[in-house]
Design a protein around this motif. Structure first.
Motif, PDB file in Angstrom:
ATOM      1  N   UNK A 158     -18.768  11.073 -34.073  1.00 13.86           N
ATOM      2  CA  UNK A 158     -17.513  10.543 -34.628  1.00 13.86           C
ATOM      3  C   UNK A 158     -17.112  11.291 -35.897  1.00 13.86           C
ATOM      4  N   UNK A 159     -18.089  11.554 -36.769  1.00 18.15           N
ATOM      5  CA  UNK A 159     -17.806  12.271 -38.016  1.00 18.15           C
ATOM      6  C   UNK A 159     -17.360  13.697 -37.717  1.00 18.15           C
ATOM      7  N   UNK A 160     -17.997  14.324 -36.723  1.00 10.95           N
ATOM      8  CA  UNK A 160     -17.603  15.684 -36.335  1.00 10.95           C
ATOM      9  C   UNK A 160     -16.159  15.714 -35.831  1.00 10.95           C
ATOM     10  N   UNK A 161     -15.792  14.725 -35.022  1.00 15.20           N
ATOM     11  CA  UNK A 161     -14.433  14.707 -34.468  1.00 15.20           C
ATOM     12  C   UNK A 161     -13.392  14.466 -35.566  1.00 15.20           C
ATOM     13  N   UNK A 162     -13.704  13.587 -36.496  1.00 14.38           N
ATOM     14  CA  UNK A 162     -12.795  13.349 -37.621  1.00 14.38           C
ATOM     15  C   UNK A 162     -12.650  14.620 -38.465  1.00 14.38           C
ATOM     16  N   UNK A 163     -13.764  15.323 -38.661  1.00 16.10           N
ATOM     17  CA  UNK A 163     -13.732  16.575 -39.425  1.00 16.10           C
ATOM     18  C   UNK A 163     -12.830  17.594 -38.746  1.00 16.10           C
ATOM     19  N   UNK A 164     -12.932  17.715 -37.433  1.00 20.52           N
ATOM     20  CA  UNK A 164     -12.117  18.672 -36.690  1.00 20.52           C
ATOM     21  C   UNK A 164     -10.631  18.354 -36.837  1.00 20.52           C
ATOM     22  N   UNK A 165     -10.283  17.086 -36.710  1.00 21.26           N
ATOM     23  CA  UNK A 165      -8.876  16.694 -36.846  1.00 21.26           C
ATOM     24  C   UNK A 165      -8.393  16.963 -38.271  1.00 21.26           C
ATOM     25  N   UNK A 166      -9.212  16.612 -39.252  1.00 22.93           N
ATOM     26  CA  UNK A 166      -8.822  16.837 -40.650  1.00 22.93           C
ATOM     27  C   UNK A 166      -8.630  18.317 -40.944  1.00 22.93           C
ATOM     28  N   UNK A 167      -9.499  19.169 -40.408  1.00 19.90           N
ATOM     29  CA  UNK A 167      -9.341  20.617 -40.601  1.00 19.90           C
ATOM     30  C   UNK A 167      -8.012  21.097 -40.024  1.00 19.90           C
ATOM     31  N   UNK A 168      -7.679  20.627 -38.832  1.00 20.14           N
ATOM     32  CA  UNK A 168      -6.432  21.032 -38.182  1.00 20.14           C
ATOM     33  C   UNK A 168      -5.215  20.570 -38.975  1.00 20.14           C
ATOM     34  N   UNK A 169      -5.219  19.307 -39.379  1.00 18.07           N
ATOM     35  CA  UNK A 169      -4.065  18.736 -40.088  1.00 18.07           C
ATOM     36  C   UNK A 169      -3.901  19.402 -41.458  1.00 18.07           C
ATOM     37  N   UNK A 170      -5.009  19.645 -42.147  1.00 15.95           N
ATOM     38  CA  UNK A 170      -4.907  20.211 -43.492  1.00 15.95           C
ATOM     39  C   UNK A 170      -4.579  21.700 -43.467  1.00 15.95           C
ATOM     40  N   UNK A 171      -5.053  22.427 -42.474  1.00 18.39           N
ATOM     41  CA  UNK A 171      -4.585  23.807 -42.320  1.00 18.39           C
ATOM     42  C   UNK A 171      -3.072  23.822 -42.134  1.00 18.39           C
ATOM     43  N   UNK A 172      -2.566  22.894 -41.328  1.00 21.79           N
ATOM     44  CA  UNK A 172      -1.119  22.764 -41.093  1.00 21.79           C
ATOM     45  C   UNK A 172      -0.395  22.451 -42.410  1.00 21.79           C
ATOM     46  N   UNK A 173      -0.990  21.577 -43.203  1.00 22.37           N
ATOM     47  CA  UNK A 173      -0.386  21.205 -44.499  1.00 22.37           C
ATOM     48  C   UNK A 173      -0.212  22.430 -45.398  1.00 22.37           C
ATOM     49  N   UNK A 174      -1.185  23.339 -45.368  1.00 19.20           N
ATOM     50  CA  UNK A 174      -1.132  24.514 -46.239  1.00 19.20           C
ATOM     51  C   UNK A 174      -0.443  25.711 -45.578  1.00 19.20           C
ATOM     52  N   UNK A 175       0.199  25.454 -44.431  1.00 17.72           N
ATOM     53  CA  UNK A 175       1.042  26.474 -43.821  1.00 17.72           C
ATOM     54  C   UNK A 175       0.360  27.356 -42.795  1.00 17.72           C
ATOM     55  N   UNK A 176      -0.805  26.918 -42.290  1.00 16.08           N
ATOM     56  CA  UNK A 176      -1.576  27.745 -41.370  1.00 16.08           C
ATOM     57  C   UNK A 176      -1.858  26.990 -40.072  1.00 16.08           C
ATOM     58  N   UNK A 177      -2.230  27.733 -39.060  1.00 18.01           N
ATOM     59  CA  UNK A 177      -2.711  27.113 -37.826  1.00 18.01           C
ATOM     60  C   UNK A 177      -3.731  28.034 -37.187  1.00 18.01           C
ATOM     61  N   UNK A 178      -4.662  27.420 -36.483  1.00 18.79           N
ATOM     62  CA  UNK A 178      -5.656  28.171 -35.721  1.00 18.79           C
ATOM     63  C   UNK A 178      -5.738  27.524 -34.342  1.00 18.79           C
TER      64      UNK A 178
END
Length: 264
Positions: free
Chosen positions: A64-84
């Motif tokens: 569960x913690x891993x999945x939350x981390x993955x979503x947070x990484x995606x959303x925050x990269x988007x916040x700073x203008x990036x995507x992977x």
């Protein structure tokens, strides 16, 4: 829907704040060095994942913690203008996993498709550098810590804390480990010095900004032992050049490599 609204639905305040702080720091320096977005991301992503892969690839971290981390990484990269694309795909899968396991709220479930579309949308590049987060640390003098970098572990002794609880000043033990070392493996090790081009190995200490949480939300830093009175012996080393180097968590990755693998 905003980035913060999605992050709030993850119910993981300290996790998302830690990733946000890391990305703010990395983005600030990337924007100092590069104007091109792809070049900025190529600077940011390896350093970010060197840290957060300590969660994503760990065997003893809950799924569960891993999945939350993955979503947070995606959303925050988007916040700073990036995507992977790889992280975004994993984030979509993570949303489905958390819903299947009924981990988060009904509101998260109802808005999942909207969140997915948001993640996959084109981010807006930042027009100016983000602010670097204020530095604070919860580590203390006498702490012995393990630091993971890729598949190896390094140990360090905290001599003191600079400023008003701002950054630990640490010195590395002369050892490289395949797992988190025990205190018994460290207590008789001497300090690792920096080898200079002259062939002289000198005392090398680092004031590390961003070394904040204990326990570390990224699982990269582990406390091995507290209240250790005796630092690793460094009498075999020549005097240092200056008191210590001032670095952050991400510059530390380069310094560990230079310290233990100077030919890389």
């Amino acid at each position: 829907m905003t980035h913060q609204q999605i992050l709030d639905k993850l119910a993981a305040k300290h996790l998302t704040k830690s990733i946000d702080d890391d990305l703010a720091t990395l983005t600030f320096y990337a924007m100092c060095y590069e104007k091109d977005l792809e070049k900025q991301l190529s600077y940011i992503l390896p350093k970010l994942l060197n840290r957060w892969n300590c969660v994503l690839n760990a065997s003893k971290i809950s799924n569960n913690y891993k999945q939350k981390t993955t979503i947070a990484l995606s959303v925050l990269l988007h916040k700073y203008g990036f995507k992977d694309d790889i992280i975004n795909k994993r984030a979509i899968d993570a949303i489905d996993f958390l819903n299947k396991e009924v981990v988060l709220s009904d509101d998260f479930f109802r808005k999942s498709e909207e969140i997915k579309l948001f993640i996959l949308s084109s981010p807006t590049p930042l027009k100016r550098k983000p602010s670097v987060p204020e530095s604070v640390t919860f580590y203390r003098k006498g702490d012995v810590i393990s630091i993971q970098l890729e598949n190896y572990f390094y140990a360090a002794y905290i001599h003191s804390i600079s400023g008003v609880n701002e950054s630990p000043i640490l010195e590395f033990y002369d050892g490289v480990f395949d797992k988190i070392p025990t205190w018994e493996e460290l207590e008789n090790l001497s300090a690792k010095g920096q080898l200079y081009n002259s062939g002289i190995e000198r005392i090398s200490k680092f004031s590390v900004y961003g070394l904040k949480h204990e326990p570390d939300t990224a699982n990269q830093i582990q406390l091995i032992k507290a209240c250790v009175d005796t630092p690793p012996a460094n009498h075999h080393l020549e005097e240092s050049v200056g008191l210590h180097s001032i670095i952050d968590l991400f510059k530390m990755q380069n310094d560990i490599t230079n310290l233990f693998n100077p030919d890389r």
